[in-house]
Motif scaffolding. Structure first.
Motif, mmCIF file in Angstrom:
data_model
loop_
_atom_site.group_PDB
_atom_site.id
_atom_site.type_symbol
_atom_site.label_atom_id
_atom_site.label_comp_id
_atom_site.label_asym_id
_atom_site.label_seq_id
_atom_site.Cartn_x
_atom_site.Cartn_y
_atom_site.Cartn_z
ATOM 1 N N ALA A 1 38.107 48.579 43.603
ATOM 2 C CA ALA A 1 38.052 47.178 44.302
ATOM 3 C C ALA A 1 38.578 46.202 43.421
ATOM 4 O O ALA A 1 38.222 46.074 42.154
ATOM 5 C CB ALA A 1 36.724 46.820 44.775
ATOM 6 N N GLY A 2 39.454 45.307 44.077
ATOM 7 C CA GLY A 2 40.004 44.155 43.312
ATOM 8 C C GLY A 2 41.141 44.493 42.459
ATOM 9 O O GLY A 2 41.826 43.923 41.666
ATOM 10 N N GLU A 3 41.482 45.993 41.954
ATOM 11 C CA GLU A 3 42.649 46.620 41.442
ATOM 12 C C GLU A 3 43.745 47.007 42.383
ATOM 13 O O GLU A 3 44.912 47.034 41.854
ATOM 14 C CB GLU A 3 42.022 47.501 40.424
ATOM 15 C CG GLU A 3 40.851 47.433 39.621
ATOM 16 C CD GLU A 3 40.282 48.392 38.904
ATOM 17 O OE1 GLU A 3 40.679 49.437 39.040
ATOM 18 O OE2 GLU A 3 39.151 48.173 38.358
ATOM 19 N N ALA A 4 43.321 47.624 43.381
ATOM 20 C CA ALA A 4 44.498 48.336 44.071
ATOM 21 C C ALA A 4 44.601 47.622 45.460
ATOM 22 O O ALA A 4 43.695 46.828 45.923
ATOM 23 C CB ALA A 4 44.456 49.718 44.415
ATOM 24 N N ASP A 5 45.495 48.061 46.600
ATOM 25 C CA ASP A 5 45.420 47.580 47.700
ATOM 26 C C ASP A 5 44.014 47.732 48.319
ATOM 27 O O ASP A 5 43.790 49.018 48.524
ATOM 28 C CB ASP A 5 46.592 48.153 48.582
ATOM 29 C CG ASP A 5 46.735 47.887 49.918
ATOM 30 O OD1 ASP A 5 45.720 46.968 50.399
ATOM 31 O OD2 ASP A 5 47.464 48.498 50.708
ATOM 32 N N PRO A 6 43.457 46.822 48.789
ATOM 33 C CA PRO A 6 42.107 46.675 49.128
ATOM 34 C C PRO A 6 42.019 47.632 50.548
ATOM 35 O O PRO A 6 40.951 48.331 50.557
ATOM 36 C CB PRO A 6 41.491 45.326 49.655
ATOM 37 C CG PRO A 6 42.725 44.524 49.124
ATOM 38 C CD PRO A 6 43.962 45.359 48.830
ATOM 39 N N HIS A 7 43.050 47.883 51.148
ATOM 40 C CA HIS A 7 42.825 48.659 52.315
ATOM 41 C C HIS A 7 44.057 49.955 52.200
ATOM 42 O O HIS A 7 44.174 50.351 53.306
ATOM 43 C CB HIS A 7 43.117 47.695 53.769
ATOM 44 C CG HIS A 7 42.278 46.621 53.630
ATOM 45 N ND1 HIS A 7 40.961 46.839 53.929
ATOM 46 C CD2 HIS A 7 42.324 45.293 53.345
ATOM 47 C CE1 HIS A 7 40.107 45.636 53.994
ATOM 48 N NE2 HIS A 7 41.115 44.834 53.528
ATOM 49 N N GLY A 8 44.141 50.215 51.309
ATOM 50 C CA GLY A 8 45.177 51.538 50.802
ATOM 51 C C GLY A 8 44.162 52.707 50.659
ATOM 52 O O GLY A 8 43.030 52.614 50.507
ATOM 53 N N ASP B 1 34.368 41.206 52.730
ATOM 54 C CA ASP B 1 34.909 42.587 52.329
ATOM 55 C C ASP B 1 34.846 42.864 50.816
ATOM 56 O O ASP B 1 35.549 42.414 50.110
ATOM 57 C CB ASP B 1 36.145 42.607 52.894
ATOM 58 C CG ASP B 1 36.904 44.180 52.842
ATOM 59 O OD1 ASP B 1 36.038 44.774 52.237
ATOM 60 O OD2 ASP B 1 37.817 44.478 53.685
ATOM 61 N N ALA B 2 33.960 43.729 50.461
ATOM 62 C CA ALA B 2 33.747 44.093 49.230
ATOM 63 C C ALA B 2 34.966 44.698 48.580
ATOM 64 O O ALA B 2 35.044 44.789 47.070
ATOM 65 C CB ALA B 2 32.663 44.909 48.827
#
Length: 194
Positions: free
Chosen positions: A88-95, A72-73
């Motif tokens: 990506a990598g900074e915030a909730d990945p599924h938010g 999952d990128a």
């Protein structure tokens, strides 16, 4: 010449170059004979008995992974990813702050009008910016998708794309000279208000 009898005694058709009539055919074709033998046809009065395979218990199967594992990128971004999710990598990945622009012109992101850049980094930046502005910031897609006015030195195709983004009909814009496109769509809003 082998005599072949089909399991369906009413079969009238062909296998390879061999014509069956009422389920019976004769041939010297070794490929057809081998196929029919393996498929349970009677060959010269003999039918091969197939061994019934034992059912496999899935608990006894050894799993071997083939190919590349899915990743999952949004969770595990890598520098080589093309069109990775924004933030990506900074915030909730599924938010809601992480969105993927996807491939060019694939919903839910709006279509970025105009030519696709031959430079992947440039195209990626344009697609990601539009996806971010529409899907995360909630800006109307029609406003975001408007292209910046090209420089006067840009090729006619760039001016045609710009005119279309401003509401022109593509066929009419293509039939119009570059000079007329610049005259009509190349003025600043400040110039029009004078």
């Amino acid at each position: 010449m082998a005599r072949i009898v089909a399991p369906n005694r009413e079969y009238n058709g062909t296998i390879g170059d061999v014509q069956f009539e009422n389920g019976v055919a004769e041939t010297d074709n070794p490929a057809v004979i081998a196929y029919c033998r393996g498929a349970g046809y009677e060959i010269d009065g003999h039918t091969e008995q197939r061994e019934q395979a034992e059912p496999v218990d899935s608990r006894d199967v050894e799993y071997v992974r083939l190919g590349t594992p899915l990743r999952d990128a949004a969770v595990d971004p890598r520098p080589e990813d093309f069109l990775p999710p924004s933030s990506a990598g900074e915030a909730d990945p599924h938010g809601p702050r992480v969105v993927s622009p996807g491939a060019h012109a694939v919903p839910p992101a709006p279509i970025v009008p105009g030519p696709v850049s031959p430079d992947p980094d440039e195209q990626q930046a344009a697609e990601t910016e539009v996806a971010q502005r529409v899907l995360v910031e909630g800006q109307p897609a029609t406003v975001v998708a408007e292209r910046s006015r090209p420089p006067q030195s840009a090729p006619k195709a760039a001016w045609v794309d710009y005119a279309v983004s401003q509401g022109a009909d593509r066929e009419q814009a293509e039939a119009t000279s570059k000079a007329d496109l610049i005259d009509r769509y190349g003025r600043d809003q400040a110039d029009e208000e004078k």
